[in-house]
Design a protein around this motif. Sequence first.
Motif, short mmCIF file in Angstrom:
data_model
loop_
_atom_site.label_atom_id
_atom_site.label_comp_id
_atom_site.label_asym_id
_atom_site.label_seq_id
_atom_site.Cartn_x
_atom_site.Cartn_y
_atom_site.Cartn_z
N GLY A 1 0.83 -1.19 0.00
CA GLY A 1 0.00 0.00 0.00
C GLY A 1 0.87 1.24 0.00
N ALA A 2 0.31 2.35 -0.44
CA ALA A 2 1.05 3.61 -0.41
C ALA A 2 1.23 4.06 1.04
N PHE A 3 2.23 4.90 1.27
CA PHE A 3 2.52 5.40 2.61
C PHE A 3 1.27 5.98 3.27
N GLY A 4 0.92 5.42 4.43
CA GLY A 4 -0.16 5.97 5.24
C GLY A 4 -1.57 5.57 4.86
N ILE A 5 -1.73 4.80 3.77
CA ILE A 5 -3.08 4.41 3.35
C ILE A 5 -3.58 3.28 4.24
N GLY A 6 -4.74 3.48 4.88
CA GLY A 6 -5.32 2.48 5.76
C GLY A 6 -6.51 1.80 5.12
N ILE A 7 -6.71 0.54 5.46
CA ILE A 7 -7.85 -0.24 4.98
C ILE A 7 -8.49 -0.89 6.20
N GLU A 8 -9.80 -0.92 6.24
CA GLU A 8 -10.54 -1.48 7.36
C GLU A 8 -10.04 -2.89 7.68
N SER A 9 -9.86 -3.17 8.96
CA SER A 9 -9.30 -4.47 9.38
C SER A 9 -10.05 -5.65 8.80
N ALA A 10 -11.38 -5.56 8.79
CA ALA A 10 -12.19 -6.68 8.32
C ALA A 10 -11.99 -6.97 6.84
N ASP A 11 -11.45 -6.02 6.10
CA ASP A 11 -11.25 -6.20 4.66
C ASP A 11 -9.85 -6.71 4.33
N LEU A 12 -9.00 -6.84 5.33
CA LEU A 12 -7.60 -7.22 5.09
C LEU A 12 -7.40 -8.72 5.11
#
Length: 561
Positions: A367-378
């Motif tokens: 992922g790009a620096f600092g981009i977050g994704i919801e835990s449930a989607d990981l």
Amino acid sequence: MAFVAADWTVTRSTKVIDYIGDAHAGAAPTYSTGIELHRQMQDWADDPVDGGDDEIAIIDETPTDRAGADTNIVMLNSYTLTATAIEHIYDCSITQTGGADIYDGIQVFGNSTSIQLIQDGARIVNDFWNEAKMIAATSDSASSTSHRFLVQTRSAGADIDGRRLLGTQRVLGTTFTEFFIGGGTNRGNNTLALTANPDGNNQTAAGTIATWTSIVNNNEGYTGIVVDGTNTHFFYGEWDIGSQSKNDLYERGKWLQREGSVETVYGLNGDLFRGVTHEVTVDTPTGTFVEPEKVTWTGGEGQLLAIDSVTAGTKMWIQMLKGVPPTDGQVITGVSTATATVNVTVISRTVPSTFIGTSTGSAINPGAFGIGIESADLTNADLLVDLTNVPRQPPNNVQFTVLNLVAGDRVLVGPATGSALNLGQFTVNGTLTGATVTSIVMNSAIPTDTPSSGTLRVENDEGRYVRIPYSSYTASTFTIPSYDFSGTGINDQVTTGNNAFISYLDLATATTQESFTSVYLADRDLFVRVRNSTIPIKTFESTGTLGSGGGSATTGRISDA
């Protein structure tokens, strides 16, 4: 393309040189290099008398000068080129009005057919250089040159944003690219390297991507997310893919950033948004910052994407828009009127051309620096980079499922030893005799693939393996609800050294399948037992393996009626 004299005029009274041929999209527009323009002006200027609409001859002052190189043309004696004329000149710089106005040459290397320029915090709307006939006339396949044109870099005696330019190629379906002329343009041709290669993970039609509105950013700003299954790490947003796939998130991100975007991302038009370019350590904050908002300082401007506290921040993450990065001691002020002072450290962060990062087709990695994704989607295939610039990988959550059940079945899944249930997975460390015991310590470490909560079976001194729920575990200790070990029967004491095991599933089911989830550590052998005395079946016993992709067992239902 050679200079076409019929397409140009020189007006003696105003000293204006203009292009009067067909427009870029017309039947036969023409274009001239800077040196061709200069040679033609000199050719007309040495005529004994002027003719037609070219009002220049030997009696007139010299109109142009070759300033040391074919690619550096200076207008002399108040001669000027119109804006239209500038659009039809390439392969040079043009300096006019005594140096108050400069147009520098841009040469794009690559295979792109449509590029954009960001200057002084805004996109140059008049992208005449993308006209097909101009590209055909000014490109050069031998040198992999796709575009050549001029752009104004100095106006009315002042450089436009220090002559800095950002070139972008963001045509949906291609791999986005960008190139920054961060030190300012020079006289002559200035290089942009912008390719437009097909992106195999971005082939969905724009109209389809536009309908993926379930993909949203839950929070534009400083956001804590549990990525690794245990600890909270911070990002400048939390993307939720809804019912879509991870690659759909990647494509949606590109759609938001695409050329011609009308979407808003962190308060910016999508085709201006890039992501975090600088991390700034700050102190002495005042007021309340708003995430996101425009921030300014002497010499520069940016967009605040995140700050670790809107009222007491110590670090902020910004996207530079124009000017130069802030330096130690400078005050950064938001539109909100909140302020913070730079405290020594300003770190430049690498910005990928696609702000989400890289898609593998099924995961975002990296992922790009600092981009977050919801835990449930990981999933374990994803790799995020938090705001401390540390890669964070989710655990491999795997599931074991017992299938072909009916309501009323009693299901037990435990550790296997060979083809049997392993009753001695652990031994208890410390005798349990109290009436309100809340923890059980084992003589060995609890493996990290143990479900975060579940049930144990512990052998008491009467030989009963009592079922005890646990809510968590650490090292070798299970935390349990208060349990009475001071009586008899299921409440008899447990002497140190007695057996215990994890009952991964240990319940009466009301459905057709039961499962548990854990973090994959290594292949684990499991013992499965299913019984039902209400709808009699012969006891089903089997073994299964919980592997890196999960596992399952299907209940055999042989009637015992």
